[in-house]
Design an enzyme around this catalytic site. Structure first.
Site, PDB file in Angstrom:
ATOM      1  CB  VAL A  15      23.591  74.009  -1.966  1.00 24.62           C
ATOM      2  CG1 VAL A  15      25.113  74.091  -1.837  1.00 24.62           C
ATOM      3  CG2 VAL A  15      23.118  74.889  -3.114  1.00 24.62           C
ATOM      4  NE  ARG A  46      13.318  75.536   6.664  1.00 20.71           N
ATOM      5  CZ  ARG A  46      12.877  76.369   5.719  1.00 20.71           C
ATOM      6  NH1 ARG A  46      12.188  77.435   6.067  1.00 20.71           N
ATOM      7  NH2 ARG A  46      13.125  76.137   4.449  1.00 20.71           N
ATOM      8  CD  GLU A 131      35.250  80.778  -5.616  1.00 20.50           C
ATOM      9  OE1 GLU A 131      34.646  81.424  -6.495  1.00 20.50           O
ATOM     10  OE2 GLU A 131      36.416  81.015  -5.279  1.00 20.50           O
ATOM     11  CB  VAL A 134      30.141  85.396  -6.335  1.00 16.53           C
ATOM     12  CG1 VAL A 134      30.144  86.128  -7.675  1.00 16.53           C
ATOM     13  CG2 VAL A 134      29.914  86.392  -5.206  1.00 16.53           C
ATOM     14  N   GLY A 136      28.090  80.466  -8.454  1.00 16.19           N
ATOM     15  CA  GLY A 136      28.042  79.011  -8.322  1.00 16.19           C
ATOM     16  C   GLY A 136      29.402  78.348  -8.392  1.00 16.19           C
ATOM     17  CB  ILE A 138      32.302  80.572 -12.107  1.00 13.42           C
ATOM     18  CG1 ILE A 138      31.186  80.125 -13.050  1.00 13.42           C
ATOM     19  CG2 ILE A 138      33.413  81.236 -12.887  1.00 13.42           C
ATOM     20  CD1 ILE A 138      30.481  81.267 -13.755  1.00 13.42           C
ATOM     21  N   GLY A 189      11.459  75.421 -12.953  1.00 17.24           N
ATOM     22  CA  GLY A 189      12.284  75.510 -11.768  1.00 17.24           C
ATOM     23  C   GLY A 189      13.481  76.432 -11.892  1.00 17.24           C
ATOM     24  CE  LYS A 207      24.437  85.336  -7.499  1.00 21.46           C
ATOM     25  NZ  LYS A 207      23.862  84.663  -8.677  1.00 21.46           N
ATOM     26  N   GLY A 304      22.722  75.703  -8.973  1.00 23.50           N
ATOM     27  CA  GLY A 304      22.479  74.271  -9.046  1.00 23.50           C
ATOM     28  C   GLY A 304      23.276  73.522  -7.993  1.00 23.50           C
TER      29      GLY A 304
END
Length: 429
Positions: A15, A46, A131, A134, A136, A138, A189, A207, A304
């Site tokens: 992300v 990290r 936002e 929860v 992604g 939307i 994945g 969520k 994603g």
């Protein structure tokens, strides 16, 4: 144009990299919509030398992510580290204490500590935005907090975990069992090497608790969410549901009334004429029912880099515009401590599946337990013996109190006729 909004980012995984790419690609458009540019000034992660497919050498590197809270030029800190406690929570507390706005995609931290952080943000007069925590990309939090703000919400529910929905959709389409499809999801994945948070419903519960607070004006109460995942759903359940006119989906549902706050994540049989029955793959969907607006349906990519980054940057645009507002749509001090509802008195229909020994008297034993607990049976199906000699028995109940079903299953606990634990799925109404 006024001065740019300067951003520090903690966490440069999928992300974090997506946020950088999005601002690079759409910077001019974002500036026009926000009224000023959004610029990244510092980052922390990290591993400094990891190839992330994006140039981070142009940003100041900070070894200790917590130090971003006091970065001399950053106006906002974006947290993409994850985890309900530890560095993420320390960074959130330090950032708000320093009088800077805070944006996060961390559903676990908001589920556990959202109320504390909301109080801190409001006291400091800064923004707390989540936002991306929860569903992604939307905009369901914005939809509830702003678009539906004039409505009394009766119920909020939906498909909140893409991994589970991918698995159930694939089991349905290809008549395959859970373990086989899970292995495929991990290989592609879609599922983590340890998928427990997803398949056991914990991710969806995080969520749901956030959505419930926004929808009903109640204090976050993650500990009150009744959680059951999809680990024990088998191909026969999927097939049986299809024969009855349903599809199996992991649904999180929350309601608030005079009896308290009800929150549950559980496999459901969803009628084919309901929009959630047609949500397939790794997609998320949320339904909110308002007393004036009616049914609102939000659907899209729930995870994603692109969708989640889109939600993070949307929060940054709000902050650049000076659109703060209380994190939970009303001041944190106004959020009600409602208490958990007694699920036993909820009424509904249920699907029950038993794996039983192929012997005389098994059906009579199950039927007697249902009768004694006051469960009315609508239909009963028995399938032929499987390779191991066991038989599947599926029951659909008439509408009735959930405590009666629980009592019937308790009566059957330890029966030598049953092989393994029964499967109880609610039927979405």
């Amino acid at each position: 144009m006024t001065e740019p909004l300067r951003v520090a980012i903690a966490g440069l995984g999928t992300v974090g990299g997506g946020v950088i790419r999005l601002i690079d690609a759409n910077g001019d458009l974002i500036a026009r919509r926000a009224g000023r540019r959004i610029e990244i000034v510092a980052v922390s992660a990290r591993d400094r030398v990891k190839d992330r497919g994006v140039d981070i050498s142009r940003f100041e590197w900070v070894d200790d992510s917590t130090a971003l809270a006091n970065h001399p030029t950053a106006d906002v800190v974006v947290e993409l580290v994850g985890g309900s406690d530890g560095p993420a929570l320390a960074l959130a507390r330090s950032t708000l204490k320093a009088g800077k706005s805070f944006v996060t995609a961390n559903k676990a931290m908001i589920a556990y500590h959202g109320l504390e952080l909301a109080h801190a943000a409001e006291a400091a007069g800064v923004a707390l935005k989540f936002e991306a925590a929860v569903a992604g990309g939307i905009p369901v939090i914005k939809g509830l907090r702003e678009g539906a703000a004039a409505n009394e919400i009766a119920r909020v529910y939906g498909i909140l975990n893409g991994t589970c929905n991918f698995i159930l959709s694939r089991m349905e389409a290809e008549q395959r069992d859970f373990a086989e499809v899970l292995a495929e999801a991990q290989a592609k994945g879609f599922a983590e090497s340890d998928p427990s948070f997803d398949i056991d419903g914990v991710d969806a519960a995080h969520k749901l608790s956030i959505l419930a607070s926004l929808a009903f004006g109640t204090q976050p109460a993650f500990e009150d969410v009744a959680v059951s995942g999809i680990r024990h759903v088998i191909a026969a359940d999927i097939a049986e549901a299809a024969s009855l006119g349903y599809r199996v989906r992991l649904v999180g549902i929350a309601e608030s009334d005079s009896h308290g706050l009800f929150q549950r994540v559980h496999p459901h049989l969803v009628p084919l004429d309901h929009p959630l029955a047609h949500v397939t793959g790794a997609t998320n969907a949320v339904v909110a029912e308002g007393n004036f607006v009616g049914r609102l349906f939000f659907q899209g990519a729930g995870a994603g880099d692109g969708p989640t980054a889109s939600a993070v940057v949307a929060d940054l645009i709000d902050i650049a515009r000076g659109e703060f507002g209380p994190p939970y749509a009303m001041p944190a001090k106004s959020l009600a401590d409602q208490g958990a509802a007694d699920t036993g008195e909820r009424r509904g229909r249920a699907y029950l599946r038993f794996t039983v020994a192929d012997k005389v008297g098994v059906l009579a034993e199950i039927a007697a337990a249902m009768r004694d607990a006051g469960v009315s049976i609508e239909s009963l199906m028995q399938r032929g013996a499987m390779a191991d000699g066991s038989v599947l028995v599926a029951i659909v109940t008439h509408e009735g109190p959930e405590r009666c079903v629980a009592q019937a299953l308790e009566k059957l606990r330890g029966s030598s006729s049953l092989i393994g634990q029964p499967m109880w799925m609610h039927i979405l109404q």
